[in-house]
Enzyme design. Structure first.
Site, PDB file in Angstrom:
ATOM      1  N   LYS A   1      11.780   2.113   5.927  1.00 11.10           N
ATOM      2  CA  LYS A   1      10.993   2.311   7.051  1.00 11.10           C
ATOM      3  C   LYS A   1      11.811   1.737   8.304  1.00 11.10           C
ATOM      4  CE  LYS A   1       6.368   2.276   5.203  1.00 11.10           C
ATOM      5  NZ  LYS A   1       6.854   2.622   3.882  1.00 11.10           N
TER       6      LYS A   1
ATOM      7  N   ASP B   1      10.719   7.007   5.863  1.00  7.27           N
ATOM      8  CA  ASP B   1       9.414   7.310   5.822  1.00  7.27           C
ATOM      9  C   ASP B   1       8.725   7.214   7.481  1.00  7.27           C
ATOM     10  OD1 ASP B   1       9.169   7.107   3.126  1.00  7.27           O
ATOM     11  OD2 ASP B   1       8.582   5.076   3.331  1.00  7.27           O
TER      12      ASP B   1
ATOM     13  N   GLN C   1       3.361  13.764   9.111  1.00  8.88           N
ATOM     14  CA  GLN C   1       2.050  13.426   8.661  1.00  8.88           C
ATOM     15  C   GLN C   1       1.366  14.821   9.202  1.00  8.88           C
ATOM     16  OE1 GLN C   1       2.420  10.103  10.747  1.00  8.88           O
ATOM     17  NE2 GLN C   1       2.514   8.498   8.963  1.00  8.88           N
TER      18      GLN C   1
ATOM     19  N   ARG D   1       9.867  15.512   4.370  1.00  9.34           N
ATOM     20  CA  ARG D   1       8.499  15.516   3.575  1.00  9.34           C
ATOM     21  C   ARG D   1       7.330  15.449   4.290  1.00  9.34           C
ATOM     22  NH1 ARG D   1       8.238   9.305   2.361  1.00  9.34           N
ATOM     23  NH2 ARG D   1       9.620   9.682   0.777  1.00  9.34           N
TER      24      ARG D   1
ATOM     25  N   LYS E   1      -0.038  13.679   4.022  1.00  9.41           N
ATOM     26  CA  LYS E   1      -1.060  13.686   4.956  1.00  9.41           C
ATOM     27  C   LYS E   1      -1.046  12.727   5.912  1.00  9.41           C
ATOM     28  CE  LYS E   1      -3.866  15.913   1.216  1.00  9.41           C
ATOM     29  NZ  LYS E   1      -5.498  15.882   0.825  1.00  9.41           N
ATOM     30  N   GLY E   2      -0.495  11.524   5.700  1.00  4.92           N
ATOM     31  CA  GLY E   2      -0.776  10.087   6.797  1.00  4.92           C
ATOM     32  C   GLY E   2      -1.449   9.161   6.101  1.00  4.92           C
ATOM     33  N   ALA E   3      -1.113   7.942   6.146  1.00  7.23           N
ATOM     34  CA  ALA E   3      -1.760   6.875   5.462  1.00  7.23           C
ATOM     35  C   ALA E   3      -2.326   5.769   6.372  1.00  7.23           C
ATOM     36  CB  ALA E   3      -0.880   6.167   4.577  1.00  7.23           C
TER      37      ALA E   3
ATOM     38  N   HIS F   1      -0.883  14.312  -4.062  1.00 11.28           N
ATOM     39  CA  HIS F   1      -1.302  14.183  -5.101  1.00 11.28           C
ATOM     40  C   HIS F   1      -2.511  15.191  -5.229  1.00 11.28           C
ATOM     41  CE1 HIS F   1      -0.170  10.199  -3.886  1.00 11.28           C
ATOM     42  NE2 HIS F   1       0.774  10.304  -5.173  1.00 11.28           N
TER      43      HIS F   1
ATOM     44  N   ARG G   1      -3.247   0.130   1.837  1.00 17.09           N
ATOM     45  CA  ARG G   1      -3.304   1.517   2.074  1.00 17.09           C
ATOM     46  C   ARG G   1      -3.620   2.171   1.015  1.00 17.09           C
ATOM     47  NH1 ARG G   1       1.465   0.145   5.517  1.00 17.09           N
ATOM     48  NH2 ARG G   1       3.091   1.100   3.921  1.00 17.09           N
ATOM     49  N   ARG G   2      -3.133   2.084  -0.312  1.00 20.43           N
ATOM     50  CA  ARG G   2      -3.698   2.637  -1.575  1.00 20.43           C
ATOM     51  C   ARG G   2      -4.977   2.486  -1.870  1.00 20.43           C
ATOM     52  NH1 ARG G   2       1.036   3.701  -0.103  1.00 20.43           N
ATOM     53  NH2 ARG G   2      -0.177   5.105   0.902  1.00 20.43           N
TER      54      ARG G   2
HETATM   55  C1  LIG Z   1       5.974  10.635  -1.950  1.00 23.67           C
HETATM   56  C2  LIG Z   1       5.003  10.292  -0.823  1.00 23.67           C
HETATM   57  C3  LIG Z   1       5.439   9.681   0.042  1.00 23.67           C
HETATM   58  C4  LIG Z   1       4.763   9.106   1.199  1.00 23.67           C
HETATM   59  N1  LIG Z   1       5.187   8.738   2.485  1.00 23.67           N
HETATM   60  C5  LIG Z   1       4.573   8.676   3.443  1.00 23.67           C
HETATM   61  C6  LIG Z   1       5.024   8.037   4.597  1.00 23.67           C
HETATM   62  O1  LIG Z   1       5.949   8.095   5.056  1.00 23.67           O
HETATM   63  N2  LIG Z   1       3.904   8.086   5.614  1.00 23.67           N
HETATM   64  C7  LIG Z   1       2.722   7.941   5.656  1.00 23.67           C
HETATM   65  O2  LIG Z   1       1.706   7.671   6.211  1.00 23.67           O
HETATM   66  N3  LIG Z   1       2.119   8.467   4.533  1.00 23.67           N
HETATM   67  C8  LIG Z   1       2.975   8.661   3.217  1.00 23.67           C
HETATM   68  N4  LIG Z   1       2.597   8.728   2.017  1.00 23.67           N
HETATM   69  C9  LIG Z   1       1.053   8.500   1.805  1.00 23.67           C
HETATM   70  C10 LIG Z   1       0.060  10.039   2.209  1.00 23.67           C
HETATM   71  O3  LIG Z   1       0.377  10.137   3.432  1.00 23.67           O
HETATM   72  C11 LIG Z   1      -1.427   9.997   1.652  1.00 23.67           C
HETATM   73  O4  LIG Z   1      -1.863   8.703   2.422  1.00 23.67           O
HETATM   74  C12 LIG Z   1      -1.269   9.774   0.258  1.00 23.67           C
HETATM   75  O5  LIG Z   1      -0.630  10.447  -0.695  1.00 23.67           O
HETATM   76  C13 LIG Z   1      -2.974  10.236  -0.165  1.00 23.67           C
HETATM   77  O6  LIG Z   1      -3.014  11.489   0.104  1.00 23.67           O
HETATM   78  P1  LIG Z   1      -3.030  12.665  -1.128  1.00 23.67           P
HETATM   79  O7  LIG Z   1      -2.056  13.689  -0.192  1.00 23.67           O
HETATM   80  O8  LIG Z   1      -2.654  12.396  -2.282  1.00 23.67           O
HETATM   81  O9  LIG Z   1      -4.281  13.400  -1.010  1.00 23.67           O
HETATM   82  P2  LIG Z   1      -5.735  12.833  -1.155  1.00 23.67           P
HETATM   83  O10 LIG Z   1      -6.708  14.074  -0.892  1.00 23.67           O
HETATM   84  O11 LIG Z   1      -6.025  11.708  -0.514  1.00 23.67           O
HETATM   85  O12 LIG Z   1      -5.758  12.703  -2.773  1.00 23.67           O
HETATM   86  C14 LIG Z   1      -5.834  13.786  -3.616  1.00 23.67           C
HETATM   87  C15 LIG Z   1      -6.225  13.191  -5.006  1.00 23.67           C
HETATM   88  O13 LIG Z   1      -4.985  12.081  -5.439  1.00 23.67           O
HETATM   89  C16 LIG Z   1      -5.385  11.059  -6.001  1.00 23.67           C
HETATM   90  N5  LIG Z   1      -4.879   9.828  -5.082  1.00 23.67           N
HETATM   91  C17 LIG Z   1      -4.562   9.658  -3.598  1.00 23.67           C
HETATM   92  N6  LIG Z   1      -4.452   8.588  -3.437  1.00 23.67           N
HETATM   93  C18 LIG Z   1      -4.832   7.750  -4.494  1.00 23.67           C
HETATM   94  C19 LIG Z   1      -4.849   6.314  -4.684  1.00 23.67           C
HETATM   95  N7  LIG Z   1      -4.346   5.585  -3.627  1.00 23.67           N
HETATM   96  N8  LIG Z   1      -5.080   5.913  -5.657  1.00 23.67           N
HETATM   97  C20 LIG Z   1      -5.492   6.689  -6.752  1.00 23.67           C
HETATM   98  N9  LIG Z   1      -5.488   8.011  -6.957  1.00 23.67           N
HETATM   99  C21 LIG Z   1      -5.248   8.799  -5.705  1.00 23.67           C
HETATM  100  C22 LIG Z   1      -6.965  11.144  -6.265  1.00 23.67           C
HETATM  101  O14 LIG Z   1      -6.769  11.799  -7.845  1.00 23.67           O
HETATM  102  C23 LIG Z   1      -7.253  12.280  -5.209  1.00 23.67           C
HETATM  103  O15 LIG Z   1      -8.432  13.007  -5.570  1.00 23.67           O
HETATM  104  C24 LIG Z   1       3.334   9.319   0.968  1.00 23.67           C
HETATM  105  C25 LIG Z   1       2.561   9.998   0.079  1.00 23.67           C
HETATM  106  C26 LIG Z   1       3.487  10.395  -1.140  1.00 23.67           C
HETATM  107  C27 LIG Z   1       2.946  11.076  -2.368  1.00 23.67           C
END
Ligand SMILES: Cc1cc2nc3c(=O)[nH]c(=O)nc-3n(C[C@H](O)[C@H](O)[C@H](O)COP(=O)(O)OP(=O)(O)OC[C@H]3O[C@@H](n4cnc5c(N)ncnc54)[C@H](O)[C@@H]3O)c2cc1C
Length: 320
Positions: free
Chosen positions: A97, A131, A162, A183, A186-188, A240, A301-302
């Protein structure tokens, strides 16, 4: 909505960090998402992933560093990690970061630190992913990424973007003009409706739209993951969400893009069955492996992403 604002505040609040980091249950729960406090522990996690055919990107947790000294120290730590990954010979890149290496202190300092990291990564053949953080840092992150990448680091550095931000499609189109490795996630962070889609379905729709742009470009450039898994192709699909992954794989099939022309990325501790299944289907998978003592903001965030995680956490808070 209110909950996400509250969690976003908690992620920054020093008092909450002090309470949570010292609370045994939180440490235990965070272990699901964080691969340990030391580099050695994280390397063991990566070795287990590699044995299953999964590549990694290692993140030494830390962000919003406020002094020059700390930014330089984080930079030195990242350089040590690069050396160590090479020495151990695992299939892993490094995610960083920019706020960890001085972006909120001074942009010139951050650039200097980033260049040091990229130079070492180039010498050691290690891929660096920048990131994306909250929207106050988007513009500067993109500027620094582009400026440094153009100084001879094109093949060894990529960026995260994002799909919740309105600006992202334009950013991606610009980045793709030079074949940048991207990469999409969606954005966290909690972002205001003036700059980000408030509805999940719009974020998902934009995610698929960006995926399509990335896959089209991958086809055009014949971009492929390197045979040892170290260097990703142009598209990294960071999610995911089964529907987003299905969309990416189906679209790739429809344009005859081989699976090696994309990779699916997921976070350590989330949907590992799906990771294994994708590998069995021949799809390159990379897992983001965070480690270190600064796990608090990452952990919050998680929690914010999944109400079930949050309620589990809170119910234990009130029970203890
Ligand atoms: C490899 C990677 C790198 C990333 N880098 C960044 C970044 O640089 N900047 C940034 O802003 N964000 C980053 N993120 C986070 C991302 O923006 C999302 O906040 C995060 O991935 C959750 O969204 P989702 O796409 O999994 O979809 P969602 O619709 O949120 O989730 C889909 C499914 O995944 C599972 N899931 C998702 N999150 C969780 C959780 N916390 N605990 C348990 N199960 C879960 C559940 O089964 C859920 O139904 C990254 C994510 C990944 C995978």
């Amino acid at each position: 909505m209110m909950l996400r604002i509250f969690l976003s505040y908690l992620a920054q609040a020093v008092w909450a960090r002090n309470i949570v980091q010292n609370w045994g249950f939180a440490r235990k729960m965070s272990a699901r998402f964080v691969a340990g406090e030391t580099l050695d522990e994280a390397i063991v996690v990566i070795q287990v992933l590699n044995k299953k055919g999964i590549n990694a990107t290692l993140d030494h947790l830390g962000e919003n560093v406020c002094t020059e000294e700390d930014a330089r120290q984080s930079t030195d730590e990242i350089i040590t990690i690069i050396d160590r990954l090479k020495q151990v010979g695992v299939a892993s890149g490094v995610s960083i970061k920019l706020s960890q290496i001085g972006l909120v202190v001074d942009s010139a300092l951050c650039e200097e630190n980033l260049l040091k990291i990229l130079e070492r990564a180039k010498n050691k053949d290690i891929f660096i992913r920048v990131d994306m953080e909250d929207s106050s840092l988007t513009e500067e992150t993109l500027n620094l990424f582009t400026r440094t990448r153009n100084q001879g680091y094109h093949s060894i550095v990529g960026i995260a973007i994002q799909s919740y931000l309105f600006r992202t499609e334009d950013d991606v189109r610009k980045l793709l003009e030079t074949g940048s490795k991207i990469r999409i996630c969606k954005g966290a962070y909690k972002e205001p409706p003036e700059i980000a889609f408030p509805k999940k379905r719009d974020v998902d729709k934009n995610f698929d739209k960006i995926t399509k742009l990335l896959l089209d470009r991958s086809l055009l450039e014949e971009s492929r993951i390197s045979s040892d898994g170290s260097f990703p192709p142009i598209p990294a699909i960071g999610t995911h969400d089964q529907e987003r992954i299905n969309y990416a794989l189906e679209y790739a099939r429809s344009i005859n893009l081989p699976l090696q022309g994309l990779e699916i990325q997921m976070l350590h501790g989330i949907r590992s069955n799906l990771q294994d299944q994708l590998v069995k289907e021949g799809c390159p998978v990379r897992v983001y492996v965070p480690y270190g003592s600064e796990w608090y903001p990452y952990f919050v965030r998680r929690l914010a992403e999944r109400p079930a995680n949050l309620w589990f956490f809170l119910s234990n808070l009130f029970r203890s």
